[in-house]
Design a protein around this motif. Structure first.
Motif, PDB file in Angstrom:
ATOM      1  N   LEU A  66      55.986   7.269   2.552  1.00 36.65           N
ATOM      2  CA  LEU A  66      54.914   6.742   1.707  1.00 36.65           C
ATOM      3  C   LEU A  66      55.408   6.497   0.281  1.00 36.65           C
ATOM      4  CD1 LEU A  66      51.951   5.962   1.611  1.00 36.65           C
ATOM      5  CD2 LEU A  66      51.397   8.335   1.084  1.00 36.65           C
ATOM      6  N   GLU A  67      56.194   7.418  -0.237  1.00 37.75           N
ATOM      7  CA  GLU A  67      56.750   7.256  -1.583  1.00 37.75           C
ATOM      8  C   GLU A  67      57.662   6.020  -1.648  1.00 37.75           C
ATOM      9  OE1 GLU A  67      58.845  10.092  -4.953  1.00 37.75           O
ATOM     10  OE2 GLU A  67      59.433  10.338  -2.858  1.00 37.75           O
ATOM     11  N   ASN A  68      58.485   5.825  -0.620  1.00 39.57           N
ATOM     12  CA  ASN A  68      59.370   4.657  -0.585  1.00 39.57           C
ATOM     13  C   ASN A  68      58.577   3.355  -0.480  1.00 39.57           C
ATOM     14  OD1 ASN A  68      61.726   6.158  -0.798  1.00 39.57           O
ATOM     15  ND2 ASN A  68      62.044   6.273   1.404  1.00 39.57           N
ATOM     16  N   ILE A  69      57.464   3.384   0.250  1.00 39.84           N
ATOM     17  CA  ILE A  69      56.615   2.191   0.344  1.00 39.84           C
ATOM     18  C   ILE A  69      56.058   1.830  -1.033  1.00 39.84           C
ATOM     19  CG2 ILE A  69      54.399   1.345   1.214  1.00 39.84           C
ATOM     20  CD1 ILE A  69      54.990   2.785   3.846  1.00 39.84           C
ATOM     21  N   LEU A  70      55.579   2.812  -1.766  1.00 45.77           N
ATOM     22  CA  LEU A  70      55.041   2.562  -3.115  1.00 45.77           C
ATOM     23  C   LEU A  70      56.123   2.025  -4.044  1.00 45.77           C
ATOM     24  CD1 LEU A  70      52.817   5.770  -3.507  1.00 45.77           C
ATOM     25  CD2 LEU A  70      52.045   3.437  -3.059  1.00 45.77           C
TER      26      LEU A  70
END
Length: 237
Positions: A222-226
């Protein structure tokens, strides 16, 4: 008048039936037992499955049952008994996997005339655990030349290559992995990480979104997507 008794038509038909017995398509008894044993195994009825597998001499499944029953010493006993009768690549490989020893696996590879891919994959896992990444890559390449349709081997090769900073081969390995099994979220996530490293946020975002479908609880995905979303908006400006 004299009465003649002729056999009935039904009696004649029942008398002729055994002639056609060989034409019937019906599972053999050992096939039915094998199916029942596998169903027991799926239902976690390990003891019943174990007895049927022993009767059928399906030693790989017998060993699996012992491992699931937390009896690895029993599994090793079975393997060593079988090896006393006849040394086969399969039994040598299972022994190597149970004991985490390289010698039986190397012997299995030689005995199979370099054709038993499972022995090489097991050696690769031992090498990975010991931090011998280059050696592990060599083992996996050997295994994949023989059995290229093995998603777990491609995934492990990709992880090894990532740790060795060989991102080109890692990307190819992870792509081959998801071609065979699209539900391996870790492979999608690693593809996204490689594209992020190469400053390709749109490619990375596509892979990470696929990873998130299968790894909803992963905060790193999720952090990488953001991060990718912010990078993609920056590139558009």
């Amino acid at each position: 008048s004299r009465t003649c008794h002729y056999p009935s038509v039904l009696f004649l038909k029942s008398f002729q039936r055994p002639k056609y017995l060989s034409c019937l398509v019906y599972p053999a008894r050992h096939e039915l037992k094998r199916d029942l044993a596998r169903r027991y195994l799926q239902c976690q009825i390990f003891a019943s499955a174990l007895e049927l597998f022993k009767e059928l001499e399906m030693w790989d499944e017998v060993i699996t049952c012992y491992q699931l029953m937390s009896k690895p010493y029993k599994a090793e006993q079975v393997v060593r008994q079988e090896l006393k009768r006849l040394e086969t690549p399969q039994m040598l490989t299972i022994l190597g996997e149970l004991t985490a020893e390289e010698e039986p696996l190397e012997k299995a590879w030689v005995l199979s005339q370099h054709r038993y891919a499972r022995a090489r994959r097991s050696l690769a896992r031992i090498a990975f655990d010991k931090g011998k990444l280059k050696l592990g890559c060599d083992y996996l390449r050997d295994a994949l030349r023989i059995q290229p349709l093995n998603s777990s081997a491609w995934y492990l090769l990709g992880v090894n290559c990532m740790r060795l900073d060989d991102l080109d081969e890692a990307l190819v390995a992870f792509q081959r992995c998801i071609q065979q099994d699209t539900e391996i979220g870790e492979a999608w996530g690693n593809i996204g990480a490689i594209y992020m490293h190469r400053s390709k946020p749109l490619h990375a975002l596509s892979a990470l979104e696929e990873a998130f479908k299968h790894k909803r609880q992963s905060w790193t995905v999720l952090e990488n997507i953001l991060t990718c979303c912010m990078q993609a908006n920056h590139h558009r400006r």
